[in-house]
Design an enzyme around this catalytic site. Structure first.
Site, mmCIF file in Angstrom:
data_model
loop_
_atom_site.group_PDB
_atom_site.id
_atom_site.type_symbol
_atom_site.label_atom_id
_atom_site.label_comp_id
_atom_site.label_asym_id
_atom_site.label_seq_id
_atom_site.Cartn_x
_atom_site.Cartn_y
_atom_site.Cartn_z
ATOM 1 N N GLU A 93 -6.150 59.622 48.336
ATOM 2 C CA GLU A 93 -5.831 60.623 47.580
ATOM 3 C C GLU A 93 -4.360 61.054 48.152
ATOM 4 O OE1 GLU A 93 -8.481 59.983 49.521
ATOM 5 O OE2 GLU A 93 -10.248 61.366 48.805
ATOM 6 N N GLU B 53 -4.183 51.720 55.697
ATOM 7 C CA GLU B 53 -4.634 51.689 57.303
ATOM 8 C C GLU B 53 -3.344 51.063 58.033
ATOM 9 O OE1 GLU B 53 -8.392 50.150 57.733
ATOM 10 O OE2 GLU B 53 -9.363 51.607 56.654
ATOM 11 N N ASN C 123 -5.827 53.513 49.859
ATOM 12 C CA ASN C 123 -5.836 53.705 51.552
ATOM 13 C C ASN C 123 -4.870 52.666 51.905
ATOM 14 O OD1 ASN C 123 -8.173 52.340 50.837
ATOM 15 N ND2 ASN C 123 -9.151 52.659 52.843
ATOM 16 N N CYS D 83 -7.776 65.568 53.015
ATOM 17 C CA CYS D 83 -7.520 65.443 51.491
ATOM 18 C C CYS D 83 -7.903 66.635 50.790
ATOM 19 C CB CYS D 83 -8.052 63.866 51.139
ATOM 20 S SG CYS D 83 -7.494 62.424 51.648
ATOM 21 N N CYS E 179 -4.892 58.368 53.525
ATOM 22 C CA CYS E 179 -6.105 58.127 52.460
ATOM 23 C C CYS E 179 -5.509 57.729 50.952
ATOM 24 C CB CYS E 179 -6.691 59.294 52.443
ATOM 25 S SG CYS E 179 -7.802 59.755 53.906
ATOM 26 N N CYS F 98 -12.293 63.384 52.288
ATOM 27 C CA CYS F 98 -12.257 64.118 53.612
ATOM 28 C C CYS F 98 -11.641 65.384 53.572
ATOM 29 C CB CYS F 98 -11.495 63.132 54.379
ATOM 30 S SG CYS F 98 -9.798 63.207 54.457
#
Ligand code: THU
Length: 162
Positions: free
Chosen positions: A82, A71, A69, A116, A80, A113
């Site tokens: 993924e 940010e 990930n 994803c 993310c 999530c």
């Protein structure tokens, strides 16, 4: 490459879920995927959430791609793990996910999530398995068709000829 954390001695632990269904080379690759996701997680850029995530993909061609990930101070721009792994796969010219692994350090397993799940669905078949681990050795594997039932995807927009 730095050594894997000691916590990973548990990685051969067999748990009672779909992981049992993995056989031969495919299971070996699942272990490689775990190692790659663990490594990728160590590179996560997560200064705001401090929730580090690593992901890895084995494609139908047998190649492995990983991601973490990433940010951003503008929080909504976060990628993310993924998504990063999928970007690496597509950038390399591949589009078919055979199996995928996601690793976090949450005490309880966390699953991909919603966004994803949709991202994975785009490049998966319904039977594609996603393995979820935490650093304490918890593990569950789920098919994308169960993570995203009745998913909307390429089949709904592209004809068989494309
Ligand atoms: N995150 C992932 O990388 N994958 C998921 O499936 C869930 C959430 C990241 C995004 C953000 O950097 C942090 O975890 C907390 O939401």
């Amino acid at each position: 490459m730095e050594a894997l954390p000691r916590a990973f001695a548990w990685k051969l632990i067999v748990v009672d879920n779909e992981y049992h269904a993995l056989k031969g080379k495919w299971k070996m690759m699942a272990e490689k995927l775990l190692e790659e996701a663990v490594r990728a997680r160590l590179n996560a850029y997560a200064p705001y959430s401090r929730f580090l995530v690593g992901a890895s993909i084995e494609t139908e061609n047998g190649n492995v791609y990983s991601g973490c990930n990433v940010e951003n101070a503008s929080y909504g721009l976060t990628d993310c793990a993924e998504a990063s792994a999928i970007s690496a796969m597509v950038t390399a010219g591949e589009r078919k996910i055979k199996q995928m692994t996601v690793v976090t350090d949450a005490s309880e397993l966390t699953f991909a999530c919603g966004a994803c799940r949709q991202r994975i669905y785009e490049f998966a078949s319904p039977e594609t398995i996603v393995h979820f681990y935490n650093l304490s050795g918890k593990h569950e594997s789920k098919k994308i068709k169960d993570l995203l039932p009745n998913g909307f995807g390429p089949k709904d927009l592209l004809s068989d000829k494309e």
